[in-house]
Design an enzyme around this catalytic site. Structure first.
Site, mmCIF file in Angstrom:
data_model
loop_
_atom_site.group_PDB
_atom_site.id
_atom_site.type_symbol
_atom_site.label_atom_id
_atom_site.label_comp_id
_atom_site.label_asym_id
_atom_site.label_seq_id
_atom_site.Cartn_x
_atom_site.Cartn_y
_atom_site.Cartn_z
ATOM 1 N N SER A 7 0.844 -1.203 0.000
ATOM 2 C CA SER A 7 0.000 0.000 0.000
ATOM 3 C C SER A 7 0.876 1.248 0.000
ATOM 4 O O SER A 7 2.062 1.188 0.346
ATOM 5 C CB SER A 7 -0.916 -0.023 1.226
ATOM 6 N N GLU A 9 0.952 5.525 1.034
ATOM 7 C CA GLU A 9 0.309 6.577 1.853
ATOM 8 C C GLU A 9 0.550 7.965 1.251
ATOM 9 O O GLU A 9 1.656 8.285 0.836
ATOM 10 C CB GLU A 9 0.898 6.526 3.271
ATOM 11 N N ASP A 100 -2.005 13.420 17.363
ATOM 12 C CA ASP A 100 -1.309 14.280 18.332
ATOM 13 C C ASP A 100 -1.902 15.665 18.230
ATOM 14 O O ASP A 100 -1.919 16.249 17.143
ATOM 15 C CB ASP A 100 0.183 14.368 17.987
ATOM 16 N N TYR A 136 4.353 0.331 16.785
ATOM 17 C CA TYR A 136 5.637 1.035 16.956
ATOM 18 C C TYR A 136 6.733 0.056 17.357
ATOM 19 O O TYR A 136 6.941 -0.192 18.542
ATOM 20 C CB TYR A 136 5.481 2.141 18.025
ATOM 21 N N PHE A 207 12.223 14.808 11.814
ATOM 22 C CA PHE A 207 10.982 14.059 11.911
ATOM 23 C C PHE A 207 11.184 12.792 12.753
ATOM 24 O O PHE A 207 10.341 12.437 13.581
ATOM 25 C CB PHE A 207 10.520 13.723 10.489
ATOM 26 N N HIS A 257 4.110 -1.019 3.533
ATOM 27 C CA HIS A 257 3.305 0.205 3.381
ATOM 28 C C HIS A 257 4.303 1.346 3.165
ATOM 29 O O HIS A 257 5.137 1.609 4.032
ATOM 30 C CB HIS A 257 2.488 0.432 4.661
#
Ligand SMILES: Cc1cc2nc3c(=O)[nH]c(=O)nc-3n(C[C@H](O)[C@H](O)[C@H](O)COP(=O)(O)OP(=O)(O)OC[C@H]3O[C@@H](n4cnc5c(N)ncnc54)[C@H](O)[C@@H]3O)c2cc1C
Length: 276
Positions: A7, A9, A100, A136, A207, A257
């Site tokens: 997939s 994103e 968040d 995670y 990031f 993904h």
């Protein structure tokens, strides 16, 4: 072994130009026949309309779309309305998240954690949606401990998640250990690794610090040697990520993904190199 799932994103574009660029990206990536395209959702509903619009376009083009839905800062009524909208559009796949809140925002709304969102979706819509949740392998940055985070992950699965997508990572061992430990707790849903192609190193480092994805020292040091020579960073990054994907798939990962950052190039190259 069940069929592997691949997939891509996207994030919802902010401008008409961004939307046009994403159409081209999507058209290119659609040729690879992924299972679905997912579209992120700003916490607190900040991208609600743009996410919906992007998802509508994907569905209209004949591909499967899976909107992300984050619950922090939302009420049950907000979420119910969004679920009904997606249902009426024929969307059957969601990525359910806590999200968040931007710092300084006080009102957390009626949901505290993603497991509550998954339970709510199941209560309101039964089996209509296939639900993905986040995992995670290097542990969520706010988790009290490894054990706690795994227990919280299991809570989302017990609430009715069908599969999981991981935060990106550059350490395949962390993924394999996470999957092993989840299995030992009785979690049997697919846990698909999230793959981040390496592009702009400064951005990636910032990031990664924020989301708790570790860039190993050797990789940081090596990337630093390229300075701002972007083509060399990308070429080296593709080698590293291709190796990682090969290892993950060989070790039994149930798919991949790709975090595309709305670009077709890096994911397409990885796809070709992996012979998918
Ligand atoms: C694949 C993927 C896609 C993402 N897409 C988006 C997006 O579109 N929009 C967006 O805003 N963000 C997105 N994120 C980021 C995500 O919203 C953040 O990482 C967020 O901080 C946690 O979301 P979550 O759903 O994993 O939360 P949760 O599963 O709720 O976990 C959050 C933290 O709370 C702890 N916790 C969970 N449940 C409990 C409980 N019942 N009691 C006590 N502690 C608990 C967990 O251990 C963890 O530390 C994405 C992340 C991933 C991996």
């Amino acid at each position: 072994m069940s069929e592997r799932t691949f997939s891509f994103e996207f994030f919802p574009p902010k401008t008409a130009e961004g939307a046009e660029k994403l159409r081209a990206t999507r058209a290119q990536l659609a040729q690879l026949k992924p299972k679905f395209f997912s579209v992120t959702f700003g916490a607190g509903g900040s991208t609600r309309d743009r996410t919906l619009e992007t998802v509508r376009e994907i569905q209209a083009s004949g591909s499967e779309a899976a909107p992300h839905l984050s619950c922090i800062g939302s009420t049950e009524d907000n979420i119910r309305e969004i679920l009904n909208e997606y249902k009426s559009q024929g969307i059957r796949h969601l990525v359910a998240l806590r999200g968040d809140l931007p710092s300084g925002t006080m009102d957390a709304g009626e949901f505290n954690y993603a497991n509550e969102l998954v339970s709510f979706i199941r209560k309101e819509t039964g089996d209509w949606f296939e639900i993905e949740v986040a995992a995670y392998p290097e542990i969520h940055p706010q988790a009290r401990s490894w054990t706690d985070d795994l227990a919280n992950f299991k809570r989302k699965v017990d609430a009715g998640a069908d599969s999981a997508i991981t935060q990106y990572f550059f350490n395949a061992d962390a993924y394999f250990r996470f999957v092993d430990e989840a299995r030992s707790l009785g979690v049997d849903i697919p846990i698909v690794p999230g793959i981040m192609p390496i592009g702009n190193y400064v951005q990636l480092a910032r990031f990664s610090d924020a989301c708790g994805a570790e860039i190993p020292r050797w990789l940081r040091k090596k990337l630093e040697t390229y300075g701002d020579d972007l083509p060399s960073i990308r070429a080296f990054g593709l080698d590293v990520i291709t190796d990682q994907c090969e290892r993950l798939l060989a070790g039994g990962a149930p798919g991949l993904h790709f975090y595309t950052m709305n670009q077709a190039g890096p994911s397409t190259t990885l796809w070709q190199r992996l012979g998918l």
